[in-house]
Design an enzyme around this catalytic site. Structure first.
Site, short mmCIF file in Angstrom:
data_model
loop_
_atom_site.label_atom_id
_atom_site.label_comp_id
_atom_site.label_asym_id
_atom_site.label_seq_id
_atom_site.Cartn_x
_atom_site.Cartn_y
_atom_site.Cartn_z
N CYS A 1 -5.20 -2.93 2.83
CA CYS A 1 -4.95 -2.89 4.28
C CYS A 1 -6.16 -3.29 5.13
O CYS A 1 -6.48 -4.46 5.25
CB CYS A 1 -4.44 -1.51 4.67
SG CYS A 1 -3.59 -1.51 6.28
N LYS B 1 -9.98 2.16 -2.63
CA LYS B 1 -10.31 1.48 -1.39
C LYS B 1 -11.79 1.68 -1.08
O LYS B 1 -12.29 2.80 -1.12
CB LYS B 1 -9.44 2.03 -0.26
CG LYS B 1 -9.48 1.23 1.04
CD LYS B 1 -8.45 1.78 2.01
CE LYS B 1 -8.37 0.97 3.28
NZ LYS B 1 -7.36 1.50 4.22
N GLU C 1 0.85 -1.20 0.00
CA GLU C 1 0.00 0.00 0.00
C GLU C 1 0.89 1.25 0.00
O GLU C 1 1.89 1.31 0.72
CB GLU C 1 -0.89 -0.02 1.24
CG GLU C 1 -1.76 1.22 1.42
CD GLU C 1 -2.50 1.22 2.74
OE1 GLU C 1 -3.48 1.98 2.86
OE2 GLU C 1 -2.10 0.47 3.67
#
Length: 360
Positions: free
Chosen positions: A305, A254, A199
């Protein structure tokens, strides 16, 4: 309430919490034996079961702190270090109140079962990392499914070790960029089909840097590249995964953002919070859904994540998940271990295979 504030209850709560949390810390330090974990957990749960109602809120207070204290560490990078003790205390008080409510349940076995399995249903602001059942696969009290085989691709996972205060340093970003292309080239030289970088491996909006963009496109003619970076569109920032394949780029944003880290989950106070604590920075913008993509006909789900610890992503159809993380926000702490345990738990439950690239 005064009857809960006595030395015996506090000490008992602390001791029981230490037993309940010890397997987590042993696993973190590489001491992972099913027999040992089973004995410690059984002892901890027995002490929980036989404890008094006065002790139970203290078990919630200390256990939650032992599991989640690391959340406060990210505030170091916003010049808010002074908030760390208050955040840790707030975590303890929040869960102590939940455990206090549990004392009104007549049957102690129900309280115990809720502690083990019930917190999957209590997710403050969508946060679901306080789950005791994720330790069970590391004991003899859990029957694991047969692991799924990896995808029939040669995949190189890059893990880096860049401190958070260095990662966003303008004087260091050039080194990060150069190293990223070295990792990619080495994977090409070793004939990998796919290379995965963490990330924000590129700690900038890649789409705004033509030279980086062009070099990634060039490298992708010889390998599939999956790398984290920011994306800037219409003055809005996204935390994104870039999938570069044969000269084409796909950008996956995301979907599930980190509460108080990437967005303020209290709409009425959003601007005020950002102004006071984050220098007026805007929240990241979430994608409407999870993203999926194909490599050589094989489907993958993208996870950035925090998303890979959310149970819903494992309900997506693809058998394979590619996850990228930057855990340096919480170094040094048990956060990567908790993340790993959650990934193991969900991937076993839903029969998925997770490829995980991290920076820590």
């Amino acid at each position: 309430m005064k009857r809960y504030f006595n030395t015996y209850s506090v000490k008992s709560g602390l001791i029981i919490s230490l037993f309940l949390s010890l397997p987590l810390y042993l696993i973190h330090f590489g001491i992972d034996y099913k027999f040992l974990n089973s004995i410690i957990i059984l002892l901890g749960l027995t002490l929980f079961y036989t404890s008094s109602n006065k002790t139970i809120p203290w078990i919630g207070f200390f256990t939650s702190i032992l599991w989640l204290w690391w959340i406060s560490l990210s505030f170091r990078y916003y010049n808010l270090t002074f908030l760390i003790p208050f955040i840790i205390l707030g975590i303890g008080i929040f869960y102590a109140l939940i455990f206090y409510i549990l004392t009104f349940v007549k049957f102690r076995i129900l309280i115990l079962l809720f502690f083990i399995f019930g917190f999957q249903f209590i997710n403050p602001f969508g946060f679901n990392w306080f789950r005791y059942d994720i330790l069970l696969p590391h004991t003899y009290f859990y029957i694991s499914k047969k692991p799924i085989k990896p995808a029939p691709l040669k995949i190189k996972i890059i893990n880096t070790n860049i401190a958070q205060n260095k990662k966003w340093d303008r004087n260091f970003i050039k080194n990060e960029i150069n190293n990223n292309f070295k990792y990619i080239q080495k994977a090409i030289n070793n004939h990998y089909d796919v290379v995965i970088l963490p990330e924000t491996a590129f700690p900038l909006p890649i789409n705004m840097y033509p030279k980086i963009y062009k070099n990634l496109l060039k490298s992708s003619k010889n390998i599939n590249i999956i790398v984290g970076g920011l994306d800037l569109e219409n003055n809005k920032y996204y935390n994104s995964t870039y999938f570069i394949n044969k000269g084409n780029i796909s950008i996956f944003h995301k979907h599930i953002l980190v509460p108080f880290g990437e967005y303020i989950p209290i709409p009425c106070c959003k601007k005020l919070f950002n102004k006071i604590f984050f220098d007026g920075a805007e929240d990241f913008v979430p994608a409407p859904t999870f993203s999926t993509f194909q490599i050589k006909g094989i489907k993958f789900t993208n996870a950035i994540c925090y998303e890979v610890t959310n149970e819903n992503i494992y309900k997506e159809k693809p058998k394979y998940i590619i996850a990228i993380s930057n855990n340096a926000w919480f170094a040094p702490s048990i956060e990567p271990t908790l993340q790993k345990l959650l990934i193991e738990f969900y991937s076993n439950k839903y029969h998925k295979f997770v490829y995980h690239s991290t920076n820590y």
